[in-house]
Scaffold this active site. Structure first.
Site, PDB file in Angstrom:
ATOM      1  N   TYR A  14      -4.901   8.425  -6.261  1.00  0.00           N
ATOM      2  CA  TYR A  14      -3.910   7.483  -5.743  1.00  0.00           C
ATOM      3  C   TYR A  14      -4.326   6.951  -4.379  1.00  0.00           C
ATOM      4  O   TYR A  14      -4.283   5.742  -4.134  1.00  0.00           O
ATOM      5  CB  TYR A  14      -2.548   8.174  -5.663  1.00  0.00           C
ATOM      6  N   LYS A  30      -5.141   3.100  -2.987  1.00  0.00           N
ATOM      7  CA  LYS A  30      -4.381   2.496  -1.890  1.00  0.00           C
ATOM      8  C   LYS A  30      -5.250   2.241  -0.659  1.00  0.00           C
ATOM      9  O   LYS A  30      -5.030   1.255   0.057  1.00  0.00           O
ATOM     10  CB  LYS A  30      -3.187   3.398  -1.535  1.00  0.00           C
ATOM     11  N   SER A  53       0.858  -1.178   0.000  1.00  0.00           N
ATOM     12  CA  SER A  53       0.000   0.000   0.000  1.00  0.00           C
ATOM     13  C   SER A  53       0.900   1.235   0.000  1.00  0.00           C
ATOM     14  O   SER A  53       1.865   1.309  -0.764  1.00  0.00           O
ATOM     15  CB  SER A  53      -0.959  -0.030   1.194  1.00  0.00           C
TER      16      SER A  53
END
Length: 323
Positions: free
Chosen positions: A186, A190, A172
């Protein structure tokens, strides 16, 4: 005097009682994941953290396969690992966005004992300005690519003859623990990995498969230099104060976390604090770490609010200067 003695006694008894209680309830149970003489498949293994992880695992006696899209970079990585360790690794070219290609690659690699889903792309930009193709690209590589890898590898991992503990490690990011300006797409990709990892651990624990979720900070890789060219200035103001780690440092922290079966694997002190602050309902194998989480979460919530106060102050100042 009696009241003071009672107070001092409570300072000793209550923490011990809490520790004893936590030692009974933390789940899953502690485990050690062996690496030596086992097959470790690492995606994104041609550069950066993946390459450093491959080199480290090979040096510890693992049989390593690395997977990435670019065949030439894979061959370069293979030679680099051979020069550094004297050990030859297998290379497999596939695009993690393509499930059929991933399934074929996993079959080619053979039974996997430790799967490290390390592939990732990061294009920082405000959502309003970012093209949807870039958003989808990040989701497809970071999130869907991980689904593809695990889906392809799970049947063989479950049906393996050797029933020792195995691992699925998911890379992650600290941006998967806290959202930052300019990381909208993003962070979404994650953060999604955490939900996957928490649910997956429950699904595979009966098969002695253990999930680790790794949270690296900015890391000195070729990708970081490209990312910084696109990073909004306000993002740098908010998130740019902490220095980047070296890829081999992150790889060492990651592999240690995998071998200990840790669910949340921070890579630096800031990451440790973030992991405590965001522990929530995540699994925890260590009753000592559970004790730290229980005691520290209130203090860290105050610290988190202070960070938010500073970040939103920076945003207000930024917009005031632009007017």
């Amino acid at each position: 005097m009696a009241d003071l003695n009672l107070f001092l006694l409570s300072l000793i008894v209550l923490p011990l009682a809490l520790l004893a209680f936590l030692s009974l309830i933390v789940r899953p149970h502690p485990v050690k994941i062996p690496i030596k003489d086992r097959h470790v498949l690492i995606t994104g293994g041609s550069s950066g953290i993946g390459l450093a992880l491959a080199q480290l695992a090979a040096s510890e006696g693992a049989r390593v396969s690395i997977l990435a899209r670019n065949r030439d970079k894979l061959e370069d990585a293979k030679q680099a690992i051979l020069l550094a360790t004297g050990i030859e690794v297998a290379v497999i070219s596939a695009d993690v966005r393509d499930f059929a290609a991933v399934k074929s690659a996993v079959e080619e690699a053979g039974p996997i004992d430790v799967l490290v889903c390390n592939q990732g792309v990061f294009v920082p930009q405000e959502l309003e300005s970012q093209e949807m193709e870039e958003v989808k690209f990040m989701m497809d590589v970071n999130l869907m690519g991980t689904f593809h890898l695990i889906k392809a590898a799970l049947p063989e991992m479950r049906n393996r003859r050797e029933r020792g503990p195995t691992s699925i490690a998911i890379m992650s990011s600290q941006a998967g623990q806290v959202g930052i300006y300019g990381y909208t797409a993003y962070s979404a990709s994650k953060f999604g990995l955490r939900g996957m990892a928490e649910a997956l651990q429950q699904e595979v624990i009966a098969d002695n498969i253990h999930v680790s979720l790794i949270f690296p900070p900015d890391t000195e890789t070729p990708g970081l230099m490209e990312e910084n060219k696109r990073r909004p200035q306000l993002t740098s103001i908010i998130a740019g104060s902490s220095g980047a780690m070296k890829a081999n440092e992150v790889a060492k922290k990651a592999l240690d976390g995998i071998k200990s079966g840790s669910f949340m694997v921070p890579c630096n002190f800031e990451g440790l604090l973030l992991s405590i602050a965001t522990a929530g309902l995540s699994p925890q194998r260590s009753f000592l770490m559970a004790f730290v989480e229980v005691i520290g979460v209130g203090i860290l919530r105050i610290a988190g609010l202070c960070f938010q106060w500073n970040w939103y102050g920076s945003i207000e100042k930024w917009h005031a200067q632009k007017k």
